[in-house]
Design an enzyme around this catalytic site. Sequence first.
Site, mmCIF file in Angstrom:
data_model
loop_
_atom_site.group_PDB
_atom_site.id
_atom_site.type_symbol
_atom_site.label_atom_id
_atom_site.label_comp_id
_atom_site.label_asym_id
_atom_site.label_seq_id
_atom_site.Cartn_x
_atom_site.Cartn_y
_atom_site.Cartn_z
ATOM 1 N N CYS A 113 29.278 57.908 69.906
ATOM 2 C CA CYS A 113 30.465 57.066 69.827
ATOM 3 C C CYS A 113 30.482 56.094 71.003
ATOM 4 O O CYS A 113 30.473 56.518 72.170
ATOM 5 C CB CYS A 113 31.722 57.932 69.840
ATOM 6 S SG CYS A 113 33.257 56.991 69.940
ATOM 7 N N CYS B 95 37.940 62.983 71.606
ATOM 8 C CA CYS B 95 36.914 63.898 71.094
ATOM 9 C C CYS B 95 36.168 64.513 72.278
ATOM 10 O O CYS B 95 35.136 63.987 72.724
ATOM 11 C CB CYS B 95 35.954 63.152 70.175
ATOM 12 S SG CYS B 95 36.727 62.492 68.697
ATOM 13 N N GLN C 45 46.452 67.856 55.057
ATOM 14 C CA GLN C 45 45.417 68.101 56.057
ATOM 15 C C GLN C 45 44.565 66.853 56.294
ATOM 16 O O GLN C 45 44.301 66.079 55.371
ATOM 17 C CB GLN C 45 44.520 69.269 55.624
ATOM 18 C CG GLN C 45 45.122 70.635 55.862
ATOM 19 C CD GLN C 45 46.088 71.042 54.773
ATOM 20 O OE1 GLN C 45 46.191 70.370 53.738
ATOM 21 N NE2 GLN C 45 46.802 72.129 54.971
ATOM 22 N N GLU D 237 59.319 75.023 51.707
ATOM 23 C CA GLU D 237 58.949 74.018 52.704
ATOM 24 C C GLU D 237 60.208 73.281 53.141
ATOM 25 O O GLU D 237 61.045 72.918 52.317
ATOM 26 C CB GLU D 237 57.935 73.049 52.104
ATOM 27 C CG GLU D 237 57.716 71.768 52.872
ATOM 28 C CD GLU D 237 57.122 72.001 54.254
ATOM 29 O OE1 GLU D 237 57.624 71.375 55.202
ATOM 30 O OE2 GLU D 237 56.173 72.800 54.378
ATOM 31 N N ASN E 48 51.437 79.424 56.107
ATOM 32 C CA ASN E 48 50.635 78.346 56.696
ATOM 33 C C ASN E 48 51.512 77.541 57.647
ATOM 34 O O ASN E 48 51.866 76.390 57.373
ATOM 35 C CB ASN E 48 50.068 77.449 55.585
ATOM 36 C CG ASN E 48 49.148 76.372 56.122
ATOM 37 O OD1 ASN E 48 48.552 76.510 57.183
ATOM 38 N ND2 ASN E 48 49.038 75.281 55.384
ATOM 39 N N CYS F 119 46.499 76.855 62.243
ATOM 40 C CA CYS F 119 45.832 75.789 62.986
ATOM 41 C C CYS F 119 45.804 76.094 64.484
ATOM 42 O O CYS F 119 45.382 75.274 65.281
ATOM 43 C CB CYS F 119 46.509 74.444 62.725
ATOM 44 S SG CYS F 119 48.251 74.386 63.194
#
Length: 378
Positions: free
Chosen positions: A3, A14, A212, A264, A309, A336
């Site tokens: 990159c 990153c 996602q 939700e 989730n 996550c």
Amino acid sequence: MQCDYFDAGVCSSCNQMGVPYATQLLAKENAACELFSHCEGLVWLPSAVSDESAFRNKAKIVVAGTVTDPTLGIVDARTGCGTDLSGCGLYTFEITRIMPVLRELIIRAGLTPYDIPGRKGELKNILVTASASGEVMLRFVLRSKKLLVPIRRELARLHEEIPSLAVVSINLLREHVALVEGDEEIVLTQRTTLPMQVNEMTLHLRPQSFFQTNTGIAEAMYHQGRAWVADVQPKSVWDLYCGVGGFALHAAAAAPSAQVEGIEISEEAILSAQRTVAEQNLKNLHFVAGDATAFAVESERTPELLIMNPPRRGVGQELSHWVEESGIDTVIYSSCNAKSLAKDLTFMPSYQPVEAKVLDMFPQTSHYEMMMLLKRRR
């Protein structure tokens, strides 16, 4: 992956850039295994592997600079100086190719970038989402309605320059706060949802619905959830924090005789899920807008199988205690944040971790997703 932005020191998001992908994945697997090393008998399934680049189906672009020379990328909130990352290698081709169109639109229509230190200007962010079929949703996050008319005037030309453009909306973030978007949304196109193709299913994404970031890994998540549900064949399933209904829809397909409910807090996400249900004429699937913890704790019934989730903070102590006392046989926990999952498990000692899987949602970073199958101890 190489990159130029990372090599030049202008973007460090990153933090694993330059590390061989196999090494990145092994580090994530080792971190997960170490975190749950105390779980006797836990079987680790093969990890879900991602493409190293061009996997991000969404871009959260901060607009800075000037109306004649805008930057599309990130910004230093203290100085207001922007760094253009429009060529980021993580974006899908559909997103990368429209960056020059967005830049020219800002210049041509006079969409003044918001100056954070000076608290002036109008255009704060542009949020782009691309489906696997190449269709695009564009959302302009503005300080006020001042630019509504100029953007509306550009719609015809935008459709010409971006033939795959499906949805365009204005999001209003009036306050001077460190948020990506506000609560008020104005859809400018006839179409209001972006179809997202996942495992031969079509989910409908409204402007404020969550999906996602990595479609390939999302498919792997739902595929694994579907497999675990199919093994159990429960008569009832709850999907807490269901979003646009990915897990619930796959559960309903895996166990056709089960009654499946998705819960939700986002009404936009529930509207998206309900459209899918109506479109597919599903009779065993029902979605409810509400707080997941309140729904469970206040309910007079329990499902045979529970899917959770949650966001990064996890499900929390109250819901974990409820699960512990519920008598539910099988729990599928998709996380996550593996550390939140580990903490929540301390409040559910009656459940034995049986199988687990690492899913590499975010290559080039140290972040990863985890799924775990829990069975009540006998």
